[in-house]
Design a protein around this motif. Structure first.
Motif, PDB file in Angstrom:
ATOM      1  N   HIS A 269     -20.941   4.664 -43.253  1.00  0.00           N
ATOM      2  CA  HIS A 269     -19.821   3.778 -43.569  1.00  0.00           C
ATOM      3  C   HIS A 269     -18.638   4.046 -42.637  1.00  0.00           C
ATOM      4  O   HIS A 269     -17.984   3.109 -42.170  1.00  0.00           O
ATOM      5  CB  HIS A 269     -19.407   3.984 -45.029  1.00  0.00           C
ATOM      6  CG  HIS A 269     -18.555   2.880 -45.569  1.00  0.00           C
ATOM      7  ND1 HIS A 269     -19.063   1.657 -45.955  1.00  0.00           N
ATOM      8  CD2 HIS A 269     -17.208   2.808 -45.763  1.00  0.00           C
ATOM      9  CE1 HIS A 269     -18.086   0.889 -46.383  1.00  0.00           C
ATOM     10  NE2 HIS A 269     -16.941   1.559 -46.270  1.00  0.00           N
ATOM     11  N   PHE A 270     -18.382   5.312 -42.375  1.00  0.00           N
ATOM     12  CA  PHE A 270     -17.306   5.674 -41.443  1.00  0.00           C
ATOM     13  C   PHE A 270     -17.531   5.031 -40.083  1.00  0.00           C
ATOM     14  O   PHE A 270     -16.634   4.379 -39.518  1.00  0.00           O
ATOM     15  CB  PHE A 270     -17.230   7.201 -41.329  1.00  0.00           C
ATOM     16  CG  PHE A 270     -16.506   7.707 -40.112  1.00  0.00           C
ATOM     17  CD1 PHE A 270     -15.158   7.468 -39.942  1.00  0.00           C
ATOM     18  CD2 PHE A 270     -17.183   8.431 -39.140  1.00  0.00           C
ATOM     19  CE1 PHE A 270     -14.484   7.943 -38.811  1.00  0.00           C
ATOM     20  CE2 PHE A 270     -16.525   8.911 -38.011  1.00  0.00           C
ATOM     21  CZ  PHE A 270     -15.176   8.665 -37.852  1.00  0.00           C
ATOM     22  N   TRP A 271     -18.735   5.186 -39.533  1.00  0.00           N
ATOM     23  CA  TRP A 271     -18.990   4.637 -38.210  1.00  0.00           C
ATOM     24  C   TRP A 271     -19.105   3.112 -38.237  1.00  0.00           C
ATOM     25  O   TRP A 271     -18.820   2.453 -37.227  1.00  0.00           O
ATOM     26  CB  TRP A 271     -20.238   5.268 -37.590  1.00  0.00           C
ATOM     27  CG  TRP A 271     -19.930   6.621 -37.023  1.00  0.00           C
ATOM     28  CD1 TRP A 271     -20.320   7.835 -37.504  1.00  0.00           C
ATOM     29  CD2 TRP A 271     -19.120   6.900 -35.876  1.00  0.00           C
ATOM     30  NE1 TRP A 271     -19.807   8.850 -36.734  1.00  0.00           N
ATOM     31  CE2 TRP A 271     -19.072   8.305 -35.728  1.00  0.00           C
ATOM     32  CE3 TRP A 271     -18.432   6.096 -34.958  1.00  0.00           C
ATOM     33  CZ2 TRP A 271     -18.357   8.921 -34.693  1.00  0.00           C
ATOM     34  CZ3 TRP A 271     -17.725   6.709 -33.932  1.00  0.00           C
ATOM     35  CH2 TRP A 271     -17.691   8.101 -33.811  1.00  0.00           C
ATOM     36  N   ARG A 272     -19.467   2.551 -39.378  1.00  0.00           N
ATOM     37  CA  ARG A 272     -19.451   1.086 -39.458  1.00  0.00           C
ATOM     38  C   ARG A 272     -18.022   0.572 -39.295  1.00  0.00           C
ATOM     39  O   ARG A 272     -17.779  -0.427 -38.602  1.00  0.00           O
ATOM     40  CB  ARG A 272     -20.035   0.603 -40.790  1.00  0.00           C
ATOM     41  CG  ARG A 272     -20.097  -0.922 -40.869  1.00  0.00           C
ATOM     42  CD  ARG A 272     -20.651  -1.428 -42.190  1.00  0.00           C
ATOM     43  NE  ARG A 272     -20.845  -2.875 -42.137  1.00  0.00           N
ATOM     44  CZ  ARG A 272     -21.262  -3.620 -43.149  1.00  0.00           C
ATOM     45  NH1 ARG A 272     -21.564  -3.049 -44.317  1.00  0.00           N
ATOM     46  NH2 ARG A 272     -21.420  -4.918 -43.004  1.00  0.00           N
ATOM     47  N   TYR A 273     -17.060   1.267 -39.903  1.00  0.00           N
ATOM     48  CA  TYR A 273     -15.671   0.831 -39.775  1.00  0.00           C
ATOM     49  C   TYR A 273     -15.161   1.052 -38.348  1.00  0.00           C
ATOM     50  O   TYR A 273     -14.448   0.200 -37.799  1.00  0.00           O
ATOM     51  CB  TYR A 273     -14.787   1.563 -40.782  1.00  0.00           C
ATOM     52  CG  TYR A 273     -13.357   1.063 -40.773  1.00  0.00           C
ATOM     53  CD1 TYR A 273     -13.075  -0.308 -40.861  1.00  0.00           C
ATOM     54  CD2 TYR A 273     -12.290   1.944 -40.660  1.00  0.00           C
ATOM     55  CE1 TYR A 273     -11.773  -0.774 -40.840  1.00  0.00           C
ATOM     56  CE2 TYR A 273     -10.976   1.479 -40.650  1.00  0.00           C
ATOM     57  CZ  TYR A 273     -10.727   0.132 -40.738  1.00  0.00           C
ATOM     58  OH  TYR A 273      -9.427  -0.333 -40.715  1.00  0.00           O
ATOM     59  N   VAL A 274     -15.521   2.186 -37.745  1.00  0.00           N
ATOM     60  CA  VAL A 274     -15.164   2.393 -36.341  1.00  0.00           C
ATOM     61  C   VAL A 274     -15.745   1.252 -35.501  1.00  0.00           C
ATOM     62  O   VAL A 274     -15.069   0.694 -34.622  1.00  0.00           O
ATOM     63  CB  VAL A 274     -15.670   3.757 -35.836  1.00  0.00           C
ATOM     64  CG1 VAL A 274     -15.406   3.903 -34.336  1.00  0.00           C
ATOM     65  CG2 VAL A 274     -14.996   4.905 -36.594  1.00  0.00           C
ATOM     66  N   GLY A 275     -16.996   0.894 -35.751  1.00  0.00           N
ATOM     67  CA  GLY A 275     -17.613  -0.207 -35.038  1.00  0.00           C
ATOM     68  C   GLY A 275     -16.873  -1.516 -35.242  1.00  0.00           C
ATOM     69  O   GLY A 275     -16.697  -2.302 -34.305  1.00  0.00           O
ATOM     70  N   HIS A 276     -16.428  -1.772 -36.458  1.00  0.00           N
ATOM     71  CA  HIS A 276     -15.656  -2.986 -36.733  1.00  0.00           C
ATOM     72  C   HIS A 276     -14.421  -3.042 -35.839  1.00  0.00           C
ATOM     73  O   HIS A 276     -14.108  -4.082 -35.252  1.00  0.00           O
ATOM     74  CB  HIS A 276     -15.244  -3.009 -38.208  1.00  0.00           C
ATOM     75  CG  HIS A 276     -14.348  -4.156 -38.559  1.00  0.00           C
ATOM     76  ND1 HIS A 276     -14.825  -5.418 -38.832  1.00  0.00           N
ATOM     77  CD2 HIS A 276     -12.991  -4.225 -38.668  1.00  0.00           C
ATOM     78  CE1 HIS A 276     -13.811  -6.224 -39.099  1.00  0.00           C
ATOM     79  NE2 HIS A 276     -12.687  -5.531 -39.004  1.00  0.00           N
ATOM     80  N   LEU A 277     -13.713  -1.926 -35.712  1.00  0.00           N
ATOM     81  CA  LEU A 277     -12.521  -1.876 -34.862  1.00  0.00           C
ATOM     82  C   LEU A 277     -12.887  -2.038 -33.390  1.00  0.00           C
ATOM     83  O   LEU A 277     -12.085  -2.563 -32.596  1.00  0.00           O
ATOM     84  CB  LEU A 277     -11.786  -0.552 -35.071  1.00  0.00           C
ATOM     85  CG  LEU A 277     -11.246  -0.304 -36.484  1.00  0.00           C
ATOM     86  CD1 LEU A 277     -10.620   1.083 -36.576  1.00  0.00           C
ATOM     87  CD2 LEU A 277     -10.229  -1.369 -36.892  1.00  0.00           C
ATOM     88  N   LEU A 278     -14.085  -1.611 -33.016  1.00  0.00           N
ATOM     89  CA  LEU A 278     -14.560  -1.740 -31.638  1.00  0.00           C
ATOM     90  C   LEU A 278     -15.126  -3.130 -31.337  1.00  0.00           C
ATOM     91  O   LEU A 278     -15.526  -3.397 -30.203  1.00  0.00           O
ATOM     92  CB  LEU A 278     -15.655  -0.706 -31.364  1.00  0.00           C
ATOM     93  CG  LEU A 278     -15.222   0.755 -31.237  1.00  0.00           C
ATOM     94  CD1 LEU A 278     -16.439   1.665 -31.279  1.00  0.00           C
ATOM     95  CD2 LEU A 278     -14.442   0.977 -29.947  1.00  0.00           C
TER      96      LEU A 278
END
Length: 426
Positions: A269-278
């Motif tokens: 979930h953490f990296w999904r949100y980072v991906g969203h910002l990217l």
């Protein structure tokens, strides 16, 4: 570069197209694949093979990128406003909000509307827990994540952008690798993804950098769209996010880290949100452990192994990047000698033996024993952390300090730039 030279759209293939080097269905019935599938099913009690519809959607994502950021770069950086003023607008919006930018162009407004609007699926508490798990892996995850990437340098869609830009090859490898580490530290620090925080700002700068690299690559005649898709596609970018979550969550058990399935799902979930910002926002991003394993299964089965000399150069540039500089002061030289051998040990331990042997690499022994010898110590410390109240917070502070010290030993006072290369090396 003028605007009329930029492709009108990043989607260069017909709807539903899949790159020629996405060879999943050709290789699915390979006996080795099916043996691995059965072994996983026996060990974990679920089938890692995904449904065909998911695989097809995954394959199509190699022709998808980031239309919102692409439009901003077209209008601002490559249009009448220009790159210097465009960068100033972006920095102002990141530091003080889009409202602080006078006469903000529509595409910048749209970019920040998306950037500042939380997606419906976002759970901030789960993001914070996932970032904490990532921090707990300390500096080991830096080596593990990079080593796992070395194995994927066999794929042209991954290796060719890195090779053409030269960012992870030859003498420039160390700088780019350490920029990636800086990004990992920034986004996973406590509050690092909050509005105005360093990690959040870094994510946007990396996002815009990717647009420029993608555009330059698409204009090169040697980029094979039919075989590889678009550069830095949603497909490959999603695998990069999984390489920071489910892959180390499982792999770091090998040196004593005790990561539960629940904790792996928090890092997802953490990296999904980072991906969203990217700008990496696939609707099929895995929500749990089983879904993430199925995507990784498809990613390994579909491999084409066509990167050739470009991939070999990337693999063989990694460890030499850590060799000590003979001109460094002797205390740093000693630290660098130790760290260089630690990196050899981690790489030799985690990279498949056949891959290590196939490339020109430093001698494995005795450094490969280092991860094995430290595993009982890490396992013991993890056991204490999980059972004694208060130790979890102490471990977090220790690992945050160790990460920063490790980074500073490598780069000194130099700050990461996150800027695209101006000229490709060939």
């Amino acid at each position: 570069m003028t605007r009329d030279k930029v492709p009108a759209t990043i989607d260069v293939a017909a709807a539903g197209a899949i790159p020629a080097e996405f060879r999943y269905w050709e290789q699915l019935d390979d006996p080795r694949v099916q043996r691995a599938r059965r072994a996983w099913r026996t060990a974990f009690r679920f089938d890692p093979q995904p449904a065909d519809d998911l695989v097809r959607t995954f394959g199509e994502s190699y022709y998808q990128a980031d239309p919102v950021a692409e439009a901003f770069v077209d209008e601002v950086y490559l249009g009448e406003i220009g790159p210097k003023a465009g960068r100033a607008m972006l920095d102002q919006a990141l530091a003080h909000g889009i409202e602080s930018v006078p006469d903000a162009p529509p595409t910048l407004i749209r970019l920040f509307e998306e950037f500042e609007t939380d997606p419906e699926w976002l759970d901030p508490d789960l993001v914070a827990r996932g970032a904490k798990v990532f921090r707990r892996w300390g500096t080991s995850v830096f080596s593990f994540a990079t080593t796992s990437t070395l194995e994927i340098y066999s794929e042209s869609s991954v290796a060719k952008p890195l090779s053409y830009t030269g960012g992870y090859a030859g003498d420039r490898a160390h700088k780019r690798q350490l920029e990636t580490v800086r990004f990992w530290i920034d986004v996973s620090d406590p509050g690092g993804l909050d509005p105005g925080a360093r990690g959040r700002q870094t994510a946007m700068r990396v996002r815009i950098m990717h647009v420029f690299i993608r555009r330059k690559l698409m204009q090169r005649p040697e980029w094979d769209h039919a075989a590889w898709g678009v550069p830095i596609s949603i497909g490959d970018a999603t695998l990069t996010l999984l390489a920071g979550s489910v892959v180390p969550g499982l792999g770091l058990w090998s040196i004593g880290h005790q990561t539960t399935i629940t904790e792996i799902e928090a890092t997802l979930h953490f990296w999904r949100y980072v991906g969203h910002l990217l700008g990496v926002q696939p609707t099929w991003y895995p929500r749990n452990f089983q879904e993430s394993v199925r995507i990784m299964f498809a990613a390994f089965v579909k491999r084409a192994y066509t990167a050739g000399a470009d991939g070999e150069e990337l693999v063989e540039s990694y460890l030499p990047a850590f060799e000590p500089n003979p001109d460094s002061p002797w205390p740093k030289r000693i630290r660098d000698h130790i760290n260089y051998r630690i990196q050899i040990g981690y790489t030799a331990f985690w990279l498949p033996p056949a891959t290590y042997a196939r490339h020109t690499m430093p001698r494995r022994f005795p450094w490969v024993l280092h991860p094995i010898l430290q595993a009982p110590l890490i396992f013991g410390a993890e056991t204490l952390r999980r059972t004694i109240p208060g130790l979890d917070a102490v471990a977090d502070r220790v690992q945050r300090h160790r990460r920063e010290q490790w980074y500073r030993n490598e780069v000194g006072d130099r700050e990461a730039e996150f800027t695209p290369v101006e000229e490709f090396r060939r």
